[in-house]
Write a protein that holds these residues in place. Structure first.
Motif, PDB file in Angstrom:
ATOM      1  N   GLN A 159       4.318   2.582  -9.896  1.00 52.08           N
ATOM      2  CA  GLN A 159       3.628   3.376  -9.004  1.00 52.08           C
ATOM      3  C   GLN A 159       4.492   4.411  -8.858  1.00 52.08           C
ATOM      4  O   GLN A 159       3.807   5.830  -8.699  1.00 52.08           O
ATOM      5  N   TYR A 160       5.946   4.234  -8.943  1.00 55.25           N
ATOM      6  CA  TYR A 160       6.641   5.735  -8.717  1.00 55.25           C
ATOM      7  C   TYR A 160       6.402   6.713  -9.926  1.00 55.25           C
ATOM      8  O   TYR A 160       6.272   7.678  -9.746  1.00 55.25           O
ATOM      9  N   ILE A 175      -2.628  -0.080  -6.565  1.00 51.57           N
ATOM     10  CA  ILE A 175      -1.237  -0.559  -6.377  1.00 51.57           C
ATOM     11  C   ILE A 175      -0.796  -0.308  -4.818  1.00 51.57           C
ATOM     12  O   ILE A 175      -0.999   1.054  -4.570  1.00 51.57           O
ATOM     13  N   GLU A 176      -0.163  -1.220  -4.294  1.00 53.03           N
ATOM     14  CA  GLU A 176       0.270  -1.000  -2.969  1.00 53.03           C
ATOM     15  C   GLU A 176       1.212   0.290  -2.796  1.00 53.03           C
ATOM     16  O   GLU A 176       2.136   0.692  -3.749  1.00 53.03           O
ATOM     17  N   ASP A 177       1.301   0.737  -1.715  1.00 48.12           N
ATOM     18  CA  ASP A 177       2.387   1.869  -1.338  1.00 48.12           C
ATOM     19  C   ASP A 177       3.901   1.446  -1.634  1.00 48.12           C
ATOM     20  O   ASP A 177       4.178   0.261  -1.608  1.00 48.12           O
ATOM     21  N   LEU A 178       4.870   2.405  -2.039  1.00 53.70           N
ATOM     22  CA  LEU A 178       6.165   1.835  -2.523  1.00 53.70           C
ATOM     23  C   LEU A 178       6.925   1.360  -1.260  1.00 53.70           C
ATOM     24  O   LEU A 178       7.484   0.387  -1.687  1.00 53.70           O
ATOM     25  N   SER A 179       6.793   1.674  -0.155  1.00 49.84           N
ATOM     26  CA  SER A 179       7.464   1.231   0.938  1.00 49.84           C
ATOM     27  C   SER A 179       7.023  -0.364   1.019  1.00 49.84           C
ATOM     28  O   SER A 179       7.948  -1.299   1.194  1.00 49.84           O
ATOM     29  N   LEU A 184       8.609  -5.877   0.515  1.00 53.67           N
ATOM     30  CA  LEU A 184       8.208  -7.514   0.049  1.00 53.67           C
ATOM     31  C   LEU A 184       9.178  -7.962  -1.178  1.00 53.67           C
ATOM     32  O   LEU A 184       9.645  -9.240  -0.999  1.00 53.67           O
ATOM     33  N   SER A 185       9.534  -7.092  -1.938  1.00 55.35           N
ATOM     34  CA  SER A 185      10.751  -7.595  -2.988  1.00 55.35           C
ATOM     35  C   SER A 185      11.748  -7.912  -2.408  1.00 55.35           C
ATOM     36  O   SER A 185      12.483  -8.769  -2.850  1.00 55.35           O
ATOM     37  N   PHE A 186      12.367  -6.866  -1.355  1.00 56.89           N
ATOM     38  CA  PHE A 186      13.527  -7.380  -0.876  1.00 56.89           C
ATOM     39  C   PHE A 186      13.405  -8.606   0.070  1.00 56.89           C
ATOM     40  O   PHE A 186      14.324  -9.529   0.003  1.00 56.89           O
TER      41      PHE A 186
END
Length: 277
Positions: A159-160, A175-179, A184-186
């Motif tokens: 996405q980036y 694709i979901e927004d970056l934040s 979720l990854s965190f």
């Protein structure tokens, strides 16, 4: 005859799994709701079949079937499918099922076509204990959390890259927004780290009790603690240094490669991890 029949069923699961991944890939390229729905239901059927066989194996053996690499790979694949379906249903993260189940398909293929299922089952039965079962279960669950976190970070980088190159289109919007991807990854790493820590502590306790020739410098022990240390450093950098974005996503992707090295390479070099040999 029974073993042959089971192999055929496993092969059927692989075929359904392959079609599901293929449909998810098609949806990734052309954005088709009907294709995505078909892929989801095929994956759900795979999950159902895996769950039935997992429960049947538990009833047959009278224990949780994770004590050999054959069983462990199967459970790992089941965890990946379960998490991908759950996260998709709860958070509607597009492409989570596709990227996660590329990993899951590889793991399930190893389980089905690698002739290693009988090499350590007898020894596993001799050493079975509740402590060992909990140790392995928590380790695989932590690997599952790290795997999904890796997929989310990969989606973040995709996405980036699309945003940076200003490639506007349906894929960017899906694709979901970056934040959200970063958060979720965190969260999944927050879940995975304590699971891995507790797994290591229980494993060390079990090894000291059951294995007379236990060595602290065993490759799998060292590798597992390296994974824990590097993920802990990730957590420190993420929380204390407040580093977000692309750099932390790249770090998380690299950490998952260390997880794979520990799971496959270090396990094969271990002196006492029969589960991985």
């Amino acid at each position: 005859m029974i073993d042959i029949s089971l192999t055929r069923v496993y092969e059927l699961i692989i075929i359904l799994y392959a079609f599901s991944v293929l449909l998810y890939f098609t949806d990734f390229l052309i954005h088709n709701r009907k294709v995505r729905t078909a892929a989801f239901w095929l994956l759900s059927i795979v999950w159902l079949l895996q769950t039935i066989f997992l429960l049947a194996k538990m009833i047959e053996t009278g224990r949780f079937p994770i004590l050999t690499i054959f069983e462990g790979l199967y459970f790992y694949s089941w965890v990946l499918i379960s998490l991908s379906l759950l996260i998709y249903r709860l958070f509607r993260v597009e492409f989570i099922a596709f990227f996660t189940n590329v990993i899951g398909f590889f793991i399930m293929s190893l389980h089905t076509f690698t002739p290693i299922q009988a090499t350590s089952s007898i020894e596993a039965e001799k050493l079975v204990s509740e402590l060992l079962v909990i140790h392995i279960t928590m380790a695989i669950l932590s690997y599952g959390a790290f795997s999904i976190s890796f997929v989310l970070s990969s989606l973040y980088l995709i996405q980036y890259n699309l945003l940076k190159k200003k490639k506007w289109g349906k894929r960017l919007l899906r694709i979901e927004d970056l934040s959200k991807l970063d958060s979720l990854s965190f969260v999944l790493n927050v879940i995975g780290i304590p699971l891995l820590l507790l797994s290591l502590l229980l494993g060390l306790i079990w090894a000291n009790i059951k294995i007379p020739d236990f060595y602290w410098y065993d490759t799998k022990v060292i590798g597992s603690f390296l994974v824990l240390i590097f993920y802990s450093v990730y957590m420190y950098v993420r929380v204390k240094k407040e580093i977000y974005g692309k750099s932390i996503a790249i770090w998380n992707v690299a950490l998952f490669l260390l997880v794979l090295i520990n799971f496959f390479l270090f396990g094969s070099l271990s002196n006492f991890h029969f589960w991985d040999s």
